[in-house]
Design an enzyme around this catalytic site. Structure first.
Site: not given
Lengths: 520, 501
Positions: A82, A157, A181
């Site tokens: 990420k 997310s 997330s």
């Protein structure tokens, strides 16, 4: 050849690497090709670093050739990060314009750990800006599409990391989970996602959203792979004072390979089914998948009792005070002075206003304002202090159940399957409700895992298992057991329905799809 | 040096109510939350890392030594230590604050409810200390003009994250002199326990004062003004005295005072408005989530207490009680760490050295040199000073020659023994060794001998002749006695008259 390699699990890749059937370079090239081919339609990647990935793959192949003793199962295996994880010399946008052009001068703790075991970092994945969002639509670099239905979101997310794994661009990826997330996008894209106990993985080098809630965790297509990735990144780090001096259990890389052995782990397990997690707005068909999963667990020898977490209803309100309050301070450093773009020609205040005004997106600004308000003189006691008290009550709810001897709690991960682009953008609270079943787990600092448990109208549904602190080995064993008893299910064999479309350059980008949907 | 109280006629009508905040840089090897060197005086931005630059993803790690220095300060000021403490974020935007918040301590300081006692011209004063807490320093802003002639602000992050202790008093201080004395005593204490070098000129100790007045005999506090930018003890006293007079004049004139922050202008000898009350901040303090609470183990505290150096007040008392030093000498020596350590080390180098004589050398020659030539002062070795004082006390070295030897020692560091030998300064105090010289002088100066015997003042001349003949090495007192004895012993001696001195 490359298509075949990307369909393998990481542990299957590891076997082939050790047998000399493939090289890390083969695996890496296959995944880089897949990522590059699919990124137009999916937008899962913010950076695909072919050159650096191949360099790391060759280094891994050297280590494999030397027959390195005690090599980690992740040696030579590709992984996606990420884009809020610091990689020395590389970008780290956190999905924000305000970090455009920033290059981190240092490696995050988990980056060091991944390098140490010899994993190959393919690149950086898309995300909601500063990890604030549940659909990946709040990325400054455009939305990410869900390969099960390209008009729907992958969740957030960590949407890019989830899609990279779901779409076979990588067998493994890293996400962060502050209120769901990792688990929510895992559920919405039909893969495994794990949020470890707070303190299990060092946060050093991870762009902070809410310090007391953030944890780093793995995405994978099966439970064993997820556990192996956690094994690689977990452990005490002196540079994160909140990382705990708890040993990393080797059971994480020793989960049963055989389904029969794995299923045995469910016998006699005592599971709780918190009634408050079947929220009013939950989709009935998604709810049926959870009920079917519970029935399957019972058939395999687990006992499942309905239990209560009475303060669950306060979770969302509490979370949206604590998390924004911490974020309002954590994001104060983005001032354009030391890194990132700087706007404004005026005095210091003028530069702050221009830089932060242009650099942050709407959702980030909304949360900074929420948090600043909650901490302000005259409001602090009524909001922040009270929220901390309620947080203690939420944690106590879980403690009470685990003290009664429950091995884990079973719950939905998300009240809904993946929703269409734009469906919740106009109403922040409806977006926040996507995390109603996951954020209490962050508030309590507990480990939680989401595993696929079927499809609802063709879209994946996730089953969440929540355990006591430091129970990751048991939680993975239970998840592995559920995976084993459903290994023959028809839905398990399905690939994302629109995967084939993702390599078609003629397809619209996710941003174009979102814009088109907004026109309708 | 000691001013009289009250320092201002204003204090006849008004009572000054003063609280003092001191920030001091702690003497640690590394910064508060990272491993960077705490050497902020070096070239700009040479002691920086991702943590003290506030880069994304970085986290703080507590410097244990810094905590210990604050705990030690707490012990030294008789403060209470909480069983557990924590850190808080103080939020505000400024270019010298890289994270946009300062990690500080809000409601659980490492020390609270302490006190400090010291002497003033008006007697002994005790000031209650509300709290002492640990926080991080900011970076340093340098305002300059760039090559294109534009005004620019540069940031030096060497100081960013340096450990800082804030010490806050109750509003117990009543005069400018008390404020100065409090600051001096606190400096001596911090230096004695090794918590800080606390040099005001170098910004290692920053003193701010909240000053208000109230009519004598009333209780309610007046409007408070914060005074900053006082860079020496002298300016602390001057600035507060000025502020007291300014406020008294305003109150006398029926003026409303405003709750401002004022800076001290040393050259003009006055304070000026830096900020008005309207600019006051809401710092939005909240507990620092990146740092777990810190438990202060009783054993840890006991160990710190056990290792605490002798405090200035205790040391002054000991010097007076056990060594017979005057209160003034004791205060002067204890007030200057270099003097105190020279004094202590000289005494341990030579246990039989006369303490009062040594104290005179330390407060006189040594401190004088420290002011005029610190490099030379740094060459003074405790063992050599002890040797010098011992020789003077034993009559082996004259006072005048001793000053010469001291200067020579400080000049190049050579030993007292070698200087005395090389320059032939060893004093001859043995009367028998002087006999021959005295006989010669008496024989060569019959007129002076006759004068002396006639009761005229000639003894001094004869002694001077002996000193000249021995090139100053003779002990003058011994010579005088010996000459007198010799003359008086003569058979035709006249009645002993007054001798010259």
């Amino acid at each position: 050849m490359s298509g075949d390699l990307t369909r393998l699990t990481a542990h299957a890749m590891a076997d082939r690497l050790r047998d000399g059937e493939v090289t890390s370079r083969d695996l890496t090239e296959a995944h880089l090709d897949a990522a590059e081919a699919g990124n137009h339609a999916l937008n899962a990647w913010l950076l695909i670093d072919r050159e650096e990935a191949l360099r790391q793959a060759d280094a891994a192949d050297d280590r494999l050739r030397r027959g390195e003793a005690a090599a980690h199962p992740l040696l030579g295996i590709p992984v996606a990060l990420k884009d809020l994880i610091s990689v020395r010399g590389g970008q780290c946008t956190a999905g924000s314009r305000i970090l455009e052009g920033y290059r981190s001068p240092y490696d995050a703790h988990i980056t060091e750990r991944l390098r140490a075991v010899g994993a190959v970092i393919l690149g950086k994945t898309n995300m909601d800006e500063f990890a604030m969002g549940s659909s990946n639509e709040h990325s400054a670099y455009g939305p990410v599409a869900n390969p099960w239905d390209l008009e729907t979101v992958p969740g957030g997310s960590s949407g890019g990391s989830a899609v990279a794994v779901a779409a076979y661009h990588a067998p493994l990826s890293i996400g962060t989970d502050t209120g769901g997330s990792i688990r929510q996008p895992a559920a919405l894209t039909g893969i495994v996602g794990m949020k470890p106990t707070y303190g299990r993985v060092s946060r050093y080098g991870i762009v902070a959203f809410a310090s007391s809630l953030d944890q780093i965790g793995p995405f994978a297509r099966d439970v064993r792979d997820a556990a192996a990735l956690l094994h690689a990144i977990a452990g005490r780090d002196e540079r994160d004072s909140t990382s705990a001096p708890v040993p990393v259990p080797d059971e994480l890389i020793d989960l049963p390979a055989s389904d029969d052995d794995a299923a045995v782990g469910l016998k006699g397990a005592r599971l709780g089914l918190p009634k408050e997690y079947f929220v009013a707005g939950m989709e009935p068909d998604a709810r049926r998948r959870i009920e079917e999963a519970v029935a399957a667990l019972e058939r395999a020898g687990a006992t499942v009792e309905e239990v209560s977490l009475p303060h669950t209803d306060y979770g969302l309100a509490t979370y949206y005070i604590v998390a924004p309050a911490e974020a309002s301070a954590n994001l104060a450093r983005y001032d354009g002075i030391r890194f990132g773009p700087q706007y404004g020609e005026g005095d210091a205040l003028g530069n702050y206003l221009a830089t932060r005004g242009r650099g942050f997106g709407a959702e980030v600004k909304r949360r900074i304002m929420l948090g600043t308000y909650a901490l302000s003189a005259g409001y602090y006691d009524a909001f922040y202090v009270k929220a901390q008290k309620v947080r203690t009550l939420i944690k106590r709810d879980f403690d009470t159940l685990f003290e009664q001897g429950f091995d884990a709690l079973v719950a939905p991960t998300s009240p809904s399957v993946a929703f269409r682009f734009g469906a919740k953008m106009a109403d922040p609270v409806s977006m926040y409700l996507s995390d109603a079943c996951t954020l209490p787990v962050n508030m309590a600092g507990l480990p939680g895992i989401s595993i696929p448990c079927g499809l609802s109208e063709g879209m994946p549904v996730g089953l969440q298992l929540i355990g006591p602190a430091w129970s990751e080995p048991r939680l993975f064993a239970l998840a592995r057991g559920y995976e084993a008893i459903t290994s023959g299910a028809e839905w398990r064999a399905r690939e994302p329905a629109q995967l084939a479309l993702t390599t078609d350059e003629a397809q619209p980008t996710p941003a174009e799809r979102a814009a088109a949907l907004a026109q309708r | 040096m000691v001013s009289s109280a009250p320092s201002s006629p204003a204090l006849e009508r008004y009572e000054a109510v003063i609280g003092i905040e001191v920030h001091c840089q702690l003497k640690t090897a590394s910064k508060m939350f990272c491993g960077c060197s705490n050497g902020y005086a070096d070239a700009p931005n040479t002691h920086v890392c991702p943590v003290c630059l506030g880069l994304p993803g970085t986290l703080p790690v507590i410097n244990r030594k810094a905590v210990e220095l604050v705990l030690a300060t707490g012990v030294a000021i008789n403060a209470e230590t909480p069983p557990a403490t924590r850190w808080d974020r103080k939020n505000y935007f400024y270019p010298d604050l890289p994270k946009g918040y300062q990690i500080s301590q809000y409601d659980l300081p490492l020390a609270s409810n302490g006190r400090l006692t010291f002497e003033t011209s008006g007697g002994e004063v005790t000031i209650r200390i509300t709290r002492a807490h640990l926080e991080e320093d900011t970076a340093k802003l340098i305002h300059a003009t760039d090559a294109a002639g534009r005004r620019v602000s540069l940031v030096d992050f060497n100081r960013s994250g340096a450990p800082l202790m804030e010490i806050v008093t109750e509003p117990d201080v009543r005069s400018a002199e008390q404020a100065r004395r409090y600051a001096e005593e606190l400096q001596a204490l911090l230096r004695a326990i090794g918590a800080s070098d606390a040099d005001m000129e170098r910004g290692q100790m920053r003193v701010e004062a909240n000053v208000s007045l109230r009519p004598r005999g009333t209780e309610a506090f007046g409007t408070r003004v914060e005074v900053k930018n006082m860079n020496s003890f002298r300016s602390v006293e001057r600035a507060i005295a000025f502020e007291i007079d300014r406020q008294a004049d305003a109150l006398d004139g029926g003026e409303e005072l405003s709750q401002d922050t004022r800076g001290w202008n040393e050259d003009r000898g006055s304070t000026y408005v830096m900020r008005s009350k309207e600019d006051s901040h809401d710092y939005r303090y909240f507990p620092e989530p990146d740092l777990p609470p810190l438990r202060v183990d009783r054993d840890w505290l006991a160990a710190i207490r056990g290792q605490l150096a002798e405090l200035p007040a205790d040391r002054r008392a000991r010097y007076q009680r056990d060594l017979g030093l005057s209160a003034y000498d004791a205060a002067v020596i204890v007030g200057e760490p270099a003097a105190a350590s020279l004094f202590e080390e000289a005494r341990s180098a030579s246990t039989d050295v006369d303490a009062k004589a040594l104290a005179n050398w330390v407060t006189g020659a040594y401190l004088g040199l420290l002011k005029t030539d610190p490099d030379a002062a740094s060459r003074v070795r405790p063992g050599e000073l002890a040797d010098l004082v011992r020789r003077v006390t034993a009559g082996e070295l004259s006072g005048t020659n001793a000053k010469e030897v001291f200067a020579a020692h400080a000049g190049d560091g050579s030993s007292v023994a070698s200087i005395v030998d090389a320059r032939g300064l060893r004093q001859i105090s043995d009367a028998s060794a002087l006999g021959a010289v005295i006989d010669e002088v008496i024989a060569a100066n019959p007129k002076a001998v006759a004068d002396h015997r006639a009761g005229k003042p000639a003894l001094g001349f004869l002694v001077g002749q002996v000193m000249k003949a021995t090139r100053g090495q003779a002990n003058a007192a011994v010579v005088q006695e010996a000459v007198r004895t010799r003359l008086d012993a003569a058979p035709d001696a006249a009645p002993d008259g007054d001798t010259a001195t």
